[in-house]
Design a protein around this motif. Structure first.
Motif, mmCIF file in Angstrom:
data_model
loop_
_atom_site.group_PDB
_atom_site.id
_atom_site.type_symbol
_atom_site.label_atom_id
_atom_site.label_comp_id
_atom_site.label_asym_id
_atom_site.label_seq_id
_atom_site.Cartn_x
_atom_site.Cartn_y
_atom_site.Cartn_z
ATOM 1 N N PRO A 136 0.808 -1.225 0.000
ATOM 2 C CA PRO A 136 0.000 0.000 0.000
ATOM 3 C C PRO A 136 0.844 1.280 0.000
ATOM 4 C CG PRO A 136 -1.007 -1.623 1.423
ATOM 5 C CD PRO A 136 0.282 -2.228 0.934
ATOM 6 N N ASN A 137 2.013 1.265 0.628
ATOM 7 C CA ASN A 137 2.827 2.471 0.596
ATOM 8 C C ASN A 137 4.128 2.332 -0.174
ATOM 9 O OD1 ASN A 137 1.237 4.448 2.050
ATOM 10 N ND2 ASN A 137 1.370 2.959 3.719
ATOM 11 N N SER A 138 4.199 1.339 -1.035
ATOM 12 C CA SER A 138 5.374 1.233 -1.890
ATOM 13 C C SER A 138 4.945 0.719 -3.249
ATOM 14 C CB SER A 138 6.414 0.296 -1.279
ATOM 15 O OG SER A 138 6.039 -1.044 -1.423
ATOM 16 N N GLY A 139 4.974 1.595 -4.200
ATOM 17 C CA GLY A 139 4.572 1.203 -5.538
ATOM 18 C C GLY A 139 5.800 1.117 -6.418
ATOM 19 N N SER A 140 6.094 2.189 -7.117
ATOM 20 C CA SER A 140 7.300 2.224 -7.944
ATOM 21 C C SER A 140 8.544 2.045 -7.085
ATOM 22 C CB SER A 140 7.385 3.570 -8.664
ATOM 23 O OG SER A 140 6.346 3.694 -9.597
ATOM 24 N N ASP A 141 8.442 2.504 -5.847
ATOM 25 C CA ASP A 141 9.592 2.431 -4.945
ATOM 26 C C ASP A 141 9.544 1.123 -4.174
ATOM 27 O OD1 ASP A 141 11.701 2.908 -3.290
ATOM 28 O OD2 ASP A 141 10.692 4.451 -2.091
ATOM 29 N N LEU A 142 9.959 0.042 -4.858
ATOM 30 C CA LEU A 142 9.859 -1.303 -4.288
ATOM 31 C C LEU A 142 10.538 -1.422 -2.939
ATOM 32 C CD1 LEU A 142 10.745 -3.483 -7.384
ATOM 33 C CD2 LEU A 142 8.490 -2.986 -6.422
ATOM 34 N N PHE A 143 11.602 -0.643 -2.790
ATOM 35 C CA PHE A 143 12.460 -0.863 -1.627
ATOM 36 C C PHE A 143 11.918 -0.210 -0.368
ATOM 37 C CE2 PHE A 143 14.852 -1.092 -5.554
ATOM 38 C CZ PHE A 143 15.159 -2.448 -5.520
ATOM 39 N N ALA A 144 10.740 0.361 -0.473
ATOM 40 C CA ALA A 144 10.061 0.874 0.712
ATOM 41 C C ALA A 144 9.172 -0.203 1.341
ATOM 42 C CB ALA A 144 9.232 2.109 0.344
ATOM 43 N N ALA A 145 9.207 -1.399 0.813
ATOM 44 C CA ALA A 145 8.329 -2.468 1.305
ATOM 45 C C ALA A 145 8.527 -2.721 2.806
ATOM 46 C CB ALA A 145 8.594 -3.754 0.522
ATOM 47 N N LYS A 146 7.414 -2.982 3.499
ATOM 48 C CA LYS A 146 7.459 -3.128 4.958
ATOM 49 C C LYS A 146 6.987 -4.482 5.454
ATOM 50 C CE LYS A 146 7.157 1.623 6.518
ATOM 51 N NZ LYS A 146 6.325 2.736 6.088
ATOM 52 N N THR A 147 6.291 -5.226 4.619
ATOM 53 C CA THR A 147 5.765 -6.513 5.076
ATOM 54 C C THR A 147 6.924 -7.400 5.533
ATOM 55 O OG1 THR A 147 3.849 -6.337 3.665
ATOM 56 C CG2 THR A 147 4.483 -8.558 4.333
ATOM 57 N N ARG A 148 6.804 -7.907 6.773
ATOM 58 C CA ARG A 148 7.938 -8.541 7.428
ATOM 59 C C ARG A 148 7.951 -10.061 7.288
ATOM 60 N NH1 ARG A 148 6.652 -8.187 12.542
ATOM 61 N NH2 ARG A 148 4.698 -7.251 11.867
ATOM 62 N N ALA A 149 9.147 -10.586 7.195
ATOM 63 C CA ALA A 149 9.347 -12.028 7.380
ATOM 64 C C ALA A 149 10.227 -12.172 8.618
ATOM 65 C CB ALA A 149 10.033 -12.636 6.161
ATOM 66 N N THR A 150 9.688 -12.798 9.655
ATOM 67 C CA THR A 150 10.500 -12.941 10.875
ATOM 68 C C THR A 150 10.819 -14.414 11.090
ATOM 69 O OG1 THR A 150 8.385 -12.756 12.031
ATOM 70 C CG2 THR A 150 9.830 -10.862 12.121
ATOM 71 N N ARG A 151 12.003 -14.628 11.594
ATOM 72 C CA ARG A 151 12.517 -15.981 11.808
ATOM 73 C C ARG A 151 11.620 -16.763 12.752
ATOM 74 N NH1 ARG A 151 14.713 -19.138 9.400
ATOM 75 N NH2 ARG A 151 16.600 -18.745 8.221
ATOM 76 N N THR A 152 11.401 -18.006 12.422
ATOM 77 C CA THR A 152 10.720 -18.914 13.348
ATOM 78 C C THR A 152 11.316 -20.291 13.125
ATOM 79 O OG1 THR A 152 8.551 -19.653 14.145
ATOM 80 C CG2 THR A 152 8.816 -19.490 11.763
ATOM 81 N N GLU A 153 10.917 -21.238 13.905
ATOM 82 C CA GLU A 153 11.406 -22.620 13.796
ATOM 83 C C GLU A 153 11.228 -23.143 12.368
ATOM 84 O OE1 GLU A 153 12.712 -24.449 16.274
ATOM 85 O OE2 GLU A 153 12.945 -26.158 14.899
ATOM 86 N N GLY A 154 12.314 -23.419 11.673
ATOM 87 C CA GLY A 154 12.243 -24.054 10.360
ATOM 88 C C GLY A 154 11.800 -23.136 9.232
ATOM 89 N N GLY A 155 11.697 -21.848 9.526
ATOM 90 C CA GLY A 155 11.263 -20.981 8.442
ATOM 91 C C GLY A 155 10.988 -19.567 8.906
ATOM 92 N N TRP A 156 9.959 -18.983 8.318
ATOM 93 C CA TRP A 156 9.660 -17.567 8.518
ATOM 94 C C TRP A 156 8.166 -17.371 8.702
ATOM 95 C CZ3 TRP A 156 14.001 -14.239 7.895
ATOM 96 C CH2 TRP A 156 15.147 -14.855 7.355
#
Lengths: 385, 354, 354, 385
Positions: A136-156
């Motif tokens: 929603p707040n990053s269109g052309s500017d891909l590198f503003a992405a905020k959706t997180r992947a956080t470490r967990t057991e065996g993955g994210w």
């Protein structure tokens, strides 16, 4: 300054054979009622079986290694299939992204067992892919992405949302970038990682977004503790920016980038009949000359890909010129159709197509790299940035 | 085509670089550069590249000649090289031996017609003939009762009203008043004036494309050097985007022109596919000339409007070349009519024919 | 016209602001806003503003009605206000009393013709008639053996094939099959269908101009709020220049449309000067709609392509309104023919006539 | 955001009378051979007497106070004179700058005795002015000017050069900005002062610059210890930037800003004759609609000036739209003229005009404020900068 070259590429003889096969196949599909080539607005509800039949013909993953179900054919052959499908308005949405963007990424970054599992299914037309880039707040500017992947057991665990995700509602997988670290001062593009996401996993909700065309291709995809296993990580942790750039290049200069509204030109030629006045003839002549030129540029880029080059600037030029053209095409055809006889047999078809194409037009210079982004890439290629 | 392709083109580029430097020529008030340039080109066999050896030429491939013309556009050379090449090609079609010295061809506008009378003399009027006054011979397409002929005439026998193109190059009106040709032969079957116009149009397209390549190059260089508001103007996004558009036009012109040249070089006949290629090249290159020249001038500001600067050598020629061998409007109408006559369902197969 | 001019316009603007907020309407799935809006407009006498009091209307100036229509464009209202105004104006020309309720007018395309038979009935087909299915009456221009007539017909007596404009507003085909009008009168001397088309074209021009004003406003606001690459996109020169171009298109549309409205309001007749004004307004507003809507969408990016956002309410209507009462191509040909017939030396005097 | 208004202005009745007078005057001048209205390329060698006759008619300094030789007439009347002169291709170059730009600056900033001396002579058409703004390394960026004015006994010594100075070769005076102090950190526009320069003073050399149109209006002006007396200083020392902005506004939206290539449209109408085909009619119709619209916008701005407003943004919009239009006009007319009969009586006139207009076109979006500068001003007016 890099010299720009668009050498004249002659399609080799095997392309002509292939073109005939594709045309015959599409004619059969049309005859069988799979789709109506004159009706570009539709939801492609029935395209699942069509995808499988395209896969059976060997026209998905055409350039990939045979061990993954591919066919080791040339980029020029793939080009022919793509343009014939596009010109026929064939319902390619279900397999196109997987074929053109997701498959190549998996080929390059996925672990072997994932490739062996997924790529053959793509080639068989069984899998639909989506791309999770914009938020929603990053269109052309891909590198503003905020959706997180956080470490967990065996993955994210994934939390956040992606938006404008074409085909997410029917996708089996998504390839997405998620934030695994904050950006650094030195490199604001740092901290994003690319993942393969199984869309059937728990914690993923797809909300359709209505479009002004009446279509519902776009979606918002909301992730709530959605789990992605370790072996679904693609490429370097925090290093997606190195991958994302080349990824965009894949979708930059194919024939689909100037043929999206092509159908109105065919119908215009039909509507004006065999003996147009000077105004109609000139209008058609210019549009055809422009179309022909873009196609020759685009074929030339396919030739560069085939030769193993990375024509980033050339591809951006084709897309810039091409999308501006396909965006203006419906308006120019509307002008030229102003004096078409009331009695022209295809008048209603043309009017319906124009209505759809004019509403489609605004997105053509936004999707897959805006005009502004493309011109920035070209300017960089010219040494100005 | 930005690099030398082979020995012929490399030779041409070397000659241009040595003897046709735009900066030098622009400051040479008395035209002293013309003769050495022409001599060097002639010694290298370039003006008659498209004439078979047995007819007095160099017998080069069509592709080589096209590449030379493209390079000539990049230097905006104002000698009748392209015209002599075309004249040689035309004579070759008629099997007529090519004379020495510079040539041009007539007519140069699609609607002009030179008539071949029953007495074997030529009559008519051809406007916009490049370098006619400077040429020693003119190669002509003429129409007689028995069809199309190709003729060679001595320029000093003609009435020539001098004129100037937009770029101040000679663009003359040539009047044939029952004049006897030096040689005349029937054109081969299927050859007509339109073929000659298409060939000329592709040559002009290649020249425009070459000039646009150079317009892009000098504009990018200038934008990197010229400072305004405390930084090089090339750092302003508006200028960057304009130059990106110019790159697009230069790319389109080069793609269209080289593709058409390749199509002609590969195919003997001027069939519908070659017609599409050649007409499109002239149309698209002319459109690119208008857009591209405007951007190059906008980037340069006032300096580009002066005769002192080399910009006009490229911008005005690119614009002037639009007018020769059929304007973009002419070819657009012709192409549109052909597309319409073939019918809607034949459009895509034609576009996708190679 | 960005501010309320007087009490009539101020009333209209207040009603729109209260009852036609684009955001509210866009989220109202069942259309509950329509009735209260129409009632408030009717109570204020706006739909029949152009009908004299003795014929049942409000008897407002033409100028006031034009200003209301311009304001309606700024709110992109999807009720038949402009259509009822036009229908009232048409009935007024024929001295026919205006009924209550919403109206529309037919034909809406210059080449459609409704015939008045010897038996006093109407026959013919009118396409693209806005809000026909929703209207209670239709005001009609008809052609009989004795010339042009103006008629009032009841909508429920007509065969109406519903259709949708580009903006999903009703744009119906109305079929007259020997149907008897409620009232019919000869048109005044000099009045013809072209006059009605010009009047309709100016009204659509004013609506487009209003929509463009709003497209500019919401695009500038969005550009100030939306952040990309760590700053509001309105700080990028490319975006600034696009918005400057949008401002130019909005300004041109408003200048053309308000000038034409003023010309009609001042002049009783549709002479050459008014024709120039009205045709130019439709042509230029339509051109501005195409360019302006494209820029507004480009600035908004993907969000502007969604039904959730209000942008499409303005952009698609501006584009759709181009098609009513003659496209820009139609009027350009008509204007060009008139200019040519008057001759070159009469062009400037006409342009400079006020 | 400021709302943009372009109210429809009706020219008052006195304008119509005036227009008739101007047309009659111009017809006499044409009949007497002063200039050829069909021939826009010329050096206006004979325009000195023409300027005096225009002055005699009271058409220079029309809006100025009578005590300075002016006529206290309205901006709308002045508008009519300007447009009629422009459309007739009258040789106005000798007096136009003085009338439109230099006079108003003197009115505002010059000492009374200078005003009493110079303004009446401008009004009589006796004086030609030039503007000294650009320098070899400062074009659009006026405030980068480096040519110095250094203090001396009773005045200033000027050293450096100005460039692109229209009419400097025949000018009696120049109004120029010179550097009197360095720019400051806080305000890079600081440090320039405006002066009135007598072009007949020693130490001034004018070098003509050839233009691609074949004209020689442009000049380089080199100053070597040229003396300017104290009373020729205009406005605040080091504060020219406050003045220079409004100065540019004067030249931003008059009819001369969209009519510079108008002549080709008239000739096109003549060439196509009374019964054009659809293509020709549509082309002419669109061009006339665009022209009419710009003129109405421009008249509207004149009305704002008359009402004492400062329509900086509106004027910039008119010039942006107008100069783009007049730049493209010759190309569009060339397209439309492609099928004009060989026998059209004015064919040669039209071809010559097109050749000149096409070469003129590039400067139209550069002179007096480039497109880029104008769009920056508009963007500022929109609140974006």
């Amino acid at each position: 300054m890099t010299a720009l070259r668009f050498d004249p590429i002659r399609l080799p003889p095997e392309c002509e054979e292939l073109r005939k096969e594709v045309r015959a196949f599409l004619a059969e599909e049309i005859a069988a009622g799979t789709f109506n080539p004159f009706q570009p607005l539709r939801e492609d509800a029935d395209a699942r079986e069509f995808s499988r039949r395209v896969g059976e013909r060997g026209w998905i993953g055409m350039t990939w290694p045979k061990k993954y179900g591919g066919h080791e054919r040339s980029f020029l052959e793939r080009y022919v299939v793509t343009e014939e499908m596009r010109v026929a308005n064939a319902p390619v949405r279900r397999f196109f992204v997987a074929d053109r963007q997701s498959g190549p990424i998996l080929l390059r970054y996925a672990p072997e067992h994932i490739k062996m599992d997924i790529l053959p299914r793509i080639c068989r037309g069984e899998l639909c892919f989506a791309i999770g880039m914009s938020e929603p707040n990053s269109g052309s500017d891909l590198f503003a992405a905020k959706t997180r992947a956080t470490r967990t057991e065996g993955g994210w665990l994934i939390n956040g949302s992606k938006i404008w995700t074409t085909s997410a509602h029917m996708a089996d997988y998504m390839i997405a970038i998620f934030r695994t670290s904050p950006a650094t001062k030195e490199n604001r593009r740092h901290g994003l990682t690319q993942f393969l996401v199984n869309m059937k996993s728990p914690g993923i909700k797809v909300n359709p977004i209505g479009q002004i065309t009446g279509q519902k291709e776009f979606n918002e995809v909301v992730f709530t503790d959605a789990f992605v296993p370790d072996d679904h990580q693609l490429g370097e942790i925090d290093g997606a920016w190195k991958q994302a750039t080349s990824e965009l290049a894949y979708e930059r200069s194919g024939p689909e980038r100037f043929l999206e509204t092509y159908y109105v030109l065919t119908e215009l030629v039909r509507a004006v009949g065999p003996d147009p006045d000077t105004r109609g003839a000139e209008g058609i002549g210019r549009l055809v000359a422009q179309l022909h030129t873009m196609r020759r540029m685009s074929v030339s880029v396919a030739g560069m890909l085939q030769a193993g080059k990375e024509p980033v600037v050339e591809a951006s030029i084709v897309k810039d010129v091409g999308t501006i053209w396909e965006q203006q095409l419906p308006h120019r055809v509307r002008d030229l159709a102003a004096f078409v006889e009331e009695e022209a047999g295809n008048r209603e078809t043309l009017e319906n197509q124009l209505s759809f194409a004019i509403r489609t037009a605004p997105k053509l210079t936004i999707q897959g790299g805006t005009t502004e982004v493309l011109r920035g890439i070209i300017a960089r290629g010219l040494g100005l940035r | 085509m930005a690099e030398a392709e082979n020995i012929v083109v490399a030779t041409a580029e070397k000659i241009f670089a040595d003897l046709a430097d735009p900066q030098t020529i622009n400051h040479d008030k008395n035209g002293g550069w013309r003769l050495p340039l022409w001599q060097a080109l002639s010694e290298a066999g370039l003006p008659l590249a498209w004439v078979a050896e047995e007819l007095g030429g160099a017998g080069a491939d069509l592709a080589d000649g096209f590449a030379v013309v493209n390079a000539a556009g990049r230097f905006a050379v104002a000698v009748p090289l392209a015209e002599t090449l075309l004249a040689g090609w035309l004579l070759q079609q008629g099997g007529i031996a090519a004379p020495e010295g510079s040539m041009t061809i007539a007519p140069a506008r699609p609607n002009d017609r030179i008539a071949l009378g029953a007495d074997g003399t030529l009559s008519g009027r051809a406007r916009g003939v490049a370098f006619a006054k400077a040429a020693r011979h003119v190669a002509v397409v003429a129409h007689g009762d028995d069809g199309v002929s190709i003729a060679l005439v001595a320029a000093d026998q003609l009435r020539i009203e001098p004129g100037l193109s937009l770029a101040n190059d000679p663009s003359d009106t040539v009047i044939f008043d029952r004049m006897a040709p030096v040689a005349i032969r029937s054109a081969p079957a299927g050859f007509d004036q339109d073929n000659m116009m298409l060939m000329g149009g592709v040559v002009r397209g290649l020249q425009i494309a070459g000039a646009l390549d150079r317009l892009l190059e000098i504009s990018v260089t200038y934008a990197g050097e010229r400072v305004a508001f405390e930084k090089p103007i090339g750092k302003f996004q508006a200028v960057q985007h304009n130059l990106a558009r110019l790159a697009g036009e230069a790319a389109a012109a080069n793609a269209a022109a080289t593709s058409a040249a390749d199509a002609i070089a590969r195919s003997g006949a001027f069939d519908d596919a070659v017609f599409l290629e050649a007409a499109s090249a002239k149309i698209r290159c002319a459109e690119a000339a208008e857009k591209g020249a405007a951007i190059a001038h906008q980037v340069h500001g006032a300096i580009g409007f002066t005769t002192e600067h080399i910009l006009h050598r490229f911008s005005l020629r690119a614009l002037a070349w639009r007018d020769d061998f059929g304007s973009e409007s002419h070819w657009a109408v012709a192409l549109g009519r052909r597309i319409a006559a073939r019918g809607a369902d034949e459009l895509w197969p034609l576009v996708a024919s190679r």
